[in-house]
Scaffold this active site. Structure first.
Site, PDB file in Angstrom:
ATOM      1  N   HIS B 131       0.816  -1.229   0.000  1.00  0.00           N
ATOM      2  CA  HIS B 131       0.000   0.000   0.000  1.00  0.00           C
ATOM      3  C   HIS B 131       0.849   1.278   0.000  1.00  0.00           C
ATOM      4  CE1 HIS B 131      -3.562  -2.336   0.453  1.00  0.00           C
ATOM      5  NE2 HIS B 131      -3.252  -2.798   1.652  1.00  0.00           N
ATOM      6  N   HIS B 170      -6.243  -7.427  -0.585  1.00  0.00           N
ATOM      7  CA  HIS B 170      -6.413  -5.999  -0.869  1.00  0.00           C
ATOM      8  C   HIS B 170      -5.595  -5.590  -2.092  1.00  0.00           C
ATOM      9  CE1 HIS B 170      -6.920  -6.721   3.491  1.00  0.00           C
ATOM     10  NE2 HIS B 170      -8.049  -6.060   3.258  1.00  0.00           N
TER      11      HIS B 170
HETATM   12 ZN   LIG Z   1      -4.065  -7.165   2.691  1.00  0.00          ZN
END
Ligand SMILES: [Zn+2]
Lengths: 220, 332
Positions: B131, B170
């Site tokens: 991320h 994710h």
């Molecule tokens: Zn994750």
């Protein structure tokens, strides 16, 4: 929540005396699909769309002589002859909800925005409304996720819910409680919250402690 | 009886010193303790070689992150702040150094893959990375370990065509952002639909920009998605895409938080899905990359599932070609 933050202002306008070739040129060069029509004092009189102009323009399938005559006529036609005299418009104090309702009812792609004396101050296209709702919903902003819980029908559900989020300092943008008949198999309403945190595990536990059951949303 | 296989496990004891204290933070040192426990299980049937990386040199980090960001990150850690940028990104005094060590694991893995092309290499690191963006910490991530590794592989070994497969639950927004304009790095991510899931990016319509159009593939799954949907997507979308792209090397961003017991996503994978990933990825590595594959840990927060899924994944990677041939027909 007001459309004034999302409309295009000032709007490009024409007058009833503007010739169609000129109006057509304004639309093509500025990529406009709607032009408000105003008088010399910017008072709104009507609207003209790219579609109106296309229907007045001679068709490609006509033979050459016929097409030439039509073109000549097109060159002398004015906006006033083909415009729609306005019935649907927004006031400068209109909200996004007003616009949404009007768009849905009127099936028009853009709405002129006027002040108290009906002078044009801007134009709001349906795409501007989408942009506004996208922002309001916190979409496209990196770092958010959607939490869904069942509304158990017990008192003060939203108070209890926001209490959990605020005490854990979890920022959130969207909070929606579905209304009307039940939205899940239990017949209960659902509450959707767009939170700006990745600590879903911690938040799920805190919500469970406050009596909320997380729901896995499913497409119908 | 097949000969014993070897797993190269790249990790560092100092990864445990990245503290995220707080009553409820899921990205905790115990995650790696769990992985280490499982290594002992794997060691019963395989040879495990443990390697410790050194810190990634600053120049490799700077290929992905801005200098200003690194300075802010270091200062935030050393001055005793409890988080960086957003309260999710908790850190401690040592976090900056440890993040450099975490980035170093991928580089050590690449050096090894270049020496021993068919080595099976897993880097167990924290903090995770996918991320993190050029100048932004996000979702417990500070340095983008996978993106840094990809640039290193390109610049140090001239392996230009790199495929990154990210099976964390994710979307790896940081990896996508780093390479979305690149025609040479293909980012393929399979994750929970961004309407529901953190960080809200990775819609199927995002497929790269400029010269990189077509070099990003986002496959989104609705909450509740199970193994079969993933296996179908893998064989129908990911494998053909790599067949066309023909990568020279593969980097895997391995997150285990899609497991049905992990409440960080709504996905409902079983542990066995990770064995499938291991088998398929090893096969892709042999088919396209002469075995040059490294895997770097991302998420996975429910400790027992993380341990079990990690073991299944490594077992899948270690299975020989003949065994995979037998199993994949069962798995599908
Ligand atoms: Zn994750």
């Amino acid at each position: 929540m007001f459309i004034s933050s999302f409309m295009s202002a000032p709007a490009k306008t024409v007058t009833p005396g503007t010739l169609l070739p000129e109006a057509r040129e304004i639309m093509v060069s500025g990529s406009f699909r709607h032009l408000p029509v105003v008088d010399g004092k910017d008072i709104l009189l009507g609207i003209i769309t790219d579609r109106d102009i296309r229907s007045a323009f001679p068709s490609e399938v006509m033979d050459e002589r016929e097409r030439g005559e039509y073109l000549q006529r097109f060159a002398t036609l004015t906006v006033g002859k083909i415009m729609t005299a306005i019935v649907t418009k927004l006031s400068s104090k209109a909200t996004l909800d007003d616009a949404l309702i009007l768009f849905e009812e009127s099936k028009i792609g853009a709405l002129p925005v006027v002040n108290e004396v009906n002078q044009i101050i801007g134009i709001l296209a349906i795409n501007d409304l989408l942009t506004a709702y996208k922002q309001l919903f916190g979409l496209g902003v990196r770092g958010s996720s959607l939490i869904v819980v069942e509304d158990d029908g017990k008192p003060r559900a939203l108070t209890r819910l926001t209490e959990v989020l605020e005490s854990k300092q979890v920022p959130f943008t969207r909070l929606i409680r579905t209304g009307g008949s039940g939205w899940n198999s239990n017949g209960n309403n659902l509450i959707y919250i767009r939170i700006h945190s990745y600590n879903l595990s911690g938040i799920n536990h805190a919500l469970a402690d406050a009596g909320f059951q997380p729901v896995v949303p499913a497409a119908q | 009886m097949s000969p014993q296989k070897t797993l190269f496990h790249i990790s560092h004891s100092r990864y445990l010193q990245h503290e995220t204290d707080g009553d409820d933070h899921p990205e905790i040192p115990a995650r790696l303790e769990e992985v280490n426990c499982q290594l002992q299980r794997l060691a019963r049937t395989n040879q495990i070689i443990c390697l410790e990386p050194c810190e990634a040199e600053r120049r490799w980090i700077l290929a992905i992150h801005s200098n200003d960001y690194l300075l802010r990150f270091e200062e935030t850690a050393l001055t005793g702040h409890s988080y960086f940028g957003h309260p999710d990104n908790r850190l401690g005094y040592y976090t900056y150094e440890i993040a450099l060590l975490a980035a170093g694991a991928g580089l050590a893995g690449i050096d090894l893959a270049e020496k021993e092309p068919h080595a099976t290499i897993f880097c167990s690191v924290r903090p995770p990375g996918h991320h993190a963006e050029k100048s932004m910490a996000l979702g417990f991530c500070f340095l983008n370990n996978v993106a840094i590794a990809a640039r290193y592989w390109q610049d140090k070994y001239q392996r230009r065509r790199i495929a990154i497969i990210d099976f964390d639950a994710h979307h790896g927004n940081g990896i996508q952002a780093a390479f979305e304009e690149s025609p040479e790095v293909f980012y393929l991510s399979i994750h929970e639909h961004p309407t529901f899931s953190f960080p809200g990016t990775g819609y199927a319509e995002e497929n790269g920009t400029g010269a990189g159009i077509g070099m990003t593939l986002n496959i989104t799954l609705l909450p509740g998605a199970k193994d079969t949907e993933v296996q179908n997507a893998f064989t129908r979308q990911i494998e053909p895409a790599l067949e066309d792209f023909k990568p020279e090397v593969l980097i895997i961003a391995a997150g285990f938080d899609g497991h049905r017991l992990d409440d960080m996503s709504g996905l409902a994978y079983s542990s066995m899905l990770y064995r499938f990933f291991g088998q398929e990825i090893a096969a892709l590595g042999r088919r396209h990359c002469q075995g040059r594959v490294i895997t770097i840990l991302e998420g996975g927060y429910h400790l027992p599932s993380l341990g079990e899924s990690f073991t299944e994944y490594c077992s899948g990677l270690l299975q020989s070609t003949e065994e995979v041939g037998k199993c994949s027909s069962v798995a599908l």
